[in-house]
Design an enzyme around this catalytic site. Sequence first.
Site, short mmCIF file in Angstrom:
data_model
loop_
_atom_site.label_atom_id
_atom_site.label_comp_id
_atom_site.label_asym_id
_atom_site.label_seq_id
_atom_site.Cartn_x
_atom_site.Cartn_y
_atom_site.Cartn_z
N GLU A 186 -6.08 -2.02 10.09
CA GLU A 186 -4.22 -1.76 10.27
C GLU A 186 -3.73 -1.43 11.56
O GLU A 186 -2.46 -1.86 12.10
CB GLU A 186 -3.88 -0.71 9.48
CG GLU A 186 -2.52 -0.60 9.23
CD GLU A 186 -1.55 0.71 7.99
OE1 GLU A 186 -2.88 0.39 7.34
OE2 GLU A 186 -0.42 1.14 7.77
N SER B 297 2.06 12.77 7.87
CA SER B 297 0.41 12.18 8.05
C SER B 297 -0.69 13.22 7.93
O SER B 297 -1.34 12.58 8.18
CB SER B 297 1.08 12.73 9.94
OG SER B 297 2.76 12.13 10.23
N GLY C 260 1.85 3.40 10.33
CA GLY C 260 0.68 3.38 10.51
C GLY C 260 0.24 4.76 11.44
O GLY C 260 -1.46 4.09 11.32
N PRO D 275 7.52 11.26 0.41
CA PRO D 275 8.69 12.52 0.48
C PRO D 275 7.84 13.64 1.25
O PRO D 275 8.53 13.62 2.15
CB PRO D 275 9.46 12.43 -1.04
CG PRO D 275 9.22 12.12 -1.77
CD PRO D 275 8.01 11.38 -1.20
N PRO E 141 -8.48 1.29 11.06
CA PRO E 141 -8.54 0.63 12.30
C PRO E 141 -7.92 -0.53 12.60
O PRO E 141 -7.40 -1.24 12.96
CB PRO E 141 -9.83 0.82 12.84
CG PRO E 141 -10.77 1.93 11.63
CD PRO E 141 -10.21 2.01 10.53
N ILE F 6 1.06 -1.00 0.07
CA ILE F 6 -0.17 0.06 -0.40
C ILE F 6 1.08 1.25 0.16
O ILE F 6 1.59 1.60 0.79
CB ILE F 6 -1.84 0.01 1.28
CG1 ILE F 6 -1.65 -1.08 1.47
CG2 ILE F 6 -1.81 1.06 1.41
CD1 ILE F 6 -2.61 -1.38 2.88
N ALA F 7 0.68 2.37 -0.88
CA ALA F 7 1.45 3.12 -0.90
C ALA F 7 0.95 4.43 -0.37
O ALA F 7 0.35 5.32 -2.03
CB ALA F 7 2.35 3.10 -2.27
N LEU G 50 18.88 -4.81 30.70
CA LEU G 50 19.28 -5.96 31.86
C LEU G 50 20.11 -6.71 30.69
O LEU G 50 21.09 -7.25 31.95
CB LEU G 50 17.80 -6.80 32.39
CG LEU G 50 16.77 -6.23 33.32
CD1 LEU G 50 15.59 -6.32 33.55
CD2 LEU G 50 17.72 -5.71 34.70
C1 LIG Z 1 9.74 1.09 8.24
C2 LIG Z 1 8.53 1.56 7.62
C3 LIG Z 1 7.54 1.08 7.14
C4 LIG Z 1 6.21 1.95 6.51
N1 LIG Z 1 5.41 1.38 5.49
C5 LIG Z 1 4.41 2.58 5.37
C6 LIG Z 1 3.77 1.67 3.76
O1 LIG Z 1 4.20 0.19 4.06
N2 LIG Z 1 3.11 2.67 3.30
C7 LIG Z 1 2.70 3.77 3.25
O2 LIG Z 1 2.18 4.18 3.13
N3 LIG Z 1 3.78 4.21 4.72
C8 LIG Z 1 4.83 3.63 4.87
N4 LIG Z 1 5.35 3.77 5.97
C9 LIG Z 1 5.09 5.48 5.93
C10 LIG Z 1 4.63 5.77 7.39
O3 LIG Z 1 3.81 5.23 7.82
C11 LIG Z 1 5.31 7.81 7.85
O4 LIG Z 1 6.48 7.37 7.67
C12 LIG Z 1 4.20 7.99 8.86
O5 LIG Z 1 3.06 8.04 9.12
C13 LIG Z 1 4.60 8.93 9.45
O6 LIG Z 1 4.48 10.59 8.29
P1 LIG Z 1 5.89 10.86 7.64
O7 LIG Z 1 7.30 9.95 7.84
O8 LIG Z 1 5.85 11.24 6.37
O9 LIG Z 1 6.50 12.13 8.98
P2 LIG Z 1 6.00 13.65 9.22
O10 LIG Z 1 4.48 13.69 8.81
O11 LIG Z 1 6.65 14.81 8.01
O12 LIG Z 1 5.45 13.23 10.49
C14 LIG Z 1 6.58 14.47 11.48
C15 LIG Z 1 6.59 15.00 12.98
O13 LIG Z 1 5.24 15.41 12.86
C16 LIG Z 1 4.44 14.86 14.17
N5 LIG Z 1 2.95 15.56 13.35
C17 LIG Z 1 2.67 15.09 11.71
N6 LIG Z 1 1.40 15.99 12.80
C18 LIG Z 1 1.23 15.84 13.81
C19 LIG Z 1 0.05 16.28 14.63
N7 LIG Z 1 -1.35 17.06 13.69
N8 LIG Z 1 0.40 16.90 15.23
C20 LIG Z 1 1.40 16.77 16.29
N9 LIG Z 1 2.51 15.80 16.20
C21 LIG Z 1 2.18 15.87 13.72
C22 LIG Z 1 4.58 12.95 13.44
O14 LIG Z 1 3.91 12.60 14.70
C23 LIG Z 1 6.05 12.90 13.71
O15 LIG Z 1 7.05 13.33 14.96
C24 LIG Z 1 6.52 3.28 6.69
C25 LIG Z 1 7.89 4.09 7.38
C26 LIG Z 1 8.25 3.21 8.41
C27 LIG Z 1 9.93 3.49 8.68
#
Ligand SMILES: Cc1cc2nc3c(=O)[nH]c(=O)nc-3n(C[C@H](O)[C@H](O)[C@H](O)COP(=O)(O)OP(=O)(O)OC[C@H]3O[C@@H](n4cnc5c(N)ncnc54)[C@H](O)[C@@H]3O)c2cc1C
Length: 389
Positions: free
Chosen positions: A249, A137, A370, A133, A247, A128-129, A344
């Site tokens: 997931e 969130s 997630g 970049p 939910p 799922i994509a 530990l």
């Molecule tokens: C190993 C791995 C596997 C993954 N697999 C998938 C996958 O299969 N498919 C997919 O689509 N994605 C995948 N992801 C992506 C993952 O879901 C995102 O990295 C995650 O949702 C956070 O998005 P971001 O990295 O852009 O961080 P950002 O959204 O830029 O967030 C940066 C920081 O800001 C905080 N933040 C953002 N908005 C708010 C808010 N409204 N209030 C307070 N704090 C906030 C966040 O909590 C975080 O601490 C994967 C990521 C990793 C590392």
Amino acid sequence: MPQTPAYRSPWMDADLEMYRDAVRRFVAEEIAPHQERFARQQHVDRAVWHRAGELGLLLADIPDEYGGGGGSFAHVAVLLEELARVGENGFGASVHQIAANYLLHQGTEAQKRKYLPQMASGRMIGAIAMTEPGTGSDLQAIRTRAELRGDGYILNGSKIFITNGSMADLVIVVAKTDPAAGGKGISLLLLETQGAEGYQVGRVLDKLGQKSSDTSELFFDNVRVPAENLLGGVEGRGFAHLMTELPYERTLCAVTAIASTEAALRLALDYTRERRVFGKPLFELQNTRFKLAEVKTQATVGRCFVDACVQRVIDGTMDADTAAMAKLWTTEALGRSADECLQLFGGYGYMMEYPIARLYADARVQRIYGGTSEIMKEIVARSLERNGA
Ligand SMILES: Cc1cc2nc3c(=O)[nH]c(=O)nc-3n(C[C@H](O)[C@H](O)[C@H](O)COP(=O)(O)OP(=O)(O)OC[C@H]3O[C@@H](n4cnc5c(N)ncnc54)[C@H](O)[C@@H]3O)c2cc1C
């Protein structure tokens, strides 16, 4: 004093015990002996997917008319628990399973019949994509664009951090079909990757943990997706599909997190009973006993909540707020517990050859993917706004 009875999840029954035995054998034979190699090569062998498919382990909660196991969410939970038991967090069966549920609940009949049997057999790996970049969130800010031209969509954009990214044969791509319409302009497209012109897998990313997972970048340069591959057949429903399926997931994330907490406790208990300090087992020091008592308490409290959540998914009554609380609490508890357990082990805990080190590294991302912990809190806070306490 009577002994504390061994805890058994209320949703377990005799059939599921047999299923657990089969899963445990599969994990012991096909996964555990090869974990270091999988981590080095940054993916789990395709043959393991095929074997899991043959054994009926991949789409256990999908009805048998679509090639699935005809079981329930409990079967899926058992698979994830057994993988967590041996510290295998990179085999992307969980994401594959989530992709299948998007198809089952949101797909057209033709889409289900075409893809679910192939996914159940492990011949087609799902991904799922969503994340890009520029945004993770804030999903409404995605820029990947799908334009309808004739009988197909032309897809342009890129994705990052995609689990199963380099192996995936079917990617559910979140794209904007109407950029002016905000959340209502988002659609999900089913992209078959084999031979797709303009589709490119970028780097398999080098991560802190979950090394055996092929987390990748994906690029779409005028990739053509047939119009019939619009999930559900109606444009603009993508955001609603995501909100409906997240939910599920997040409950899976909670299942893995609690099973990993239990695994950390077992590792630390075994080690502290063996390791001697100042002439006696490390376990006999009050600090060790108290730390492990705390972890056991966290694991037990979390387990009861997760079991209630598993039952709610089985019953079809899970809601977004409860799933957010489950993911938030269990992944934060796992972070604390993995850290305390690693401590530990002393210096050995920092050595990657020790499973506790890998568990600690694998745990970190569970508070990020997630939906991050902060986003989970946002969801719960909004429910307070709506419904009060
Ligand atoms: C190993 C791995 C596997 C993954 N697999 C998938 C996958 O299969 N498919 C997919 O689509 N994605 C995948 N992801 C992506 C993952 O879901 C995102 O990295 C995650 O949702 C956070 O998005 P971001 O990295 O852009 O961080 P950002 O959204 O830029 O967030 C940066 C920081 O800001 C905080 N933040 C953002 N908005 C708010 C808010 N409204 N209030 C307070 N704090 C906030 C966040 O909590 C975080 O601490 C994967 C990521 C990793 C590392």
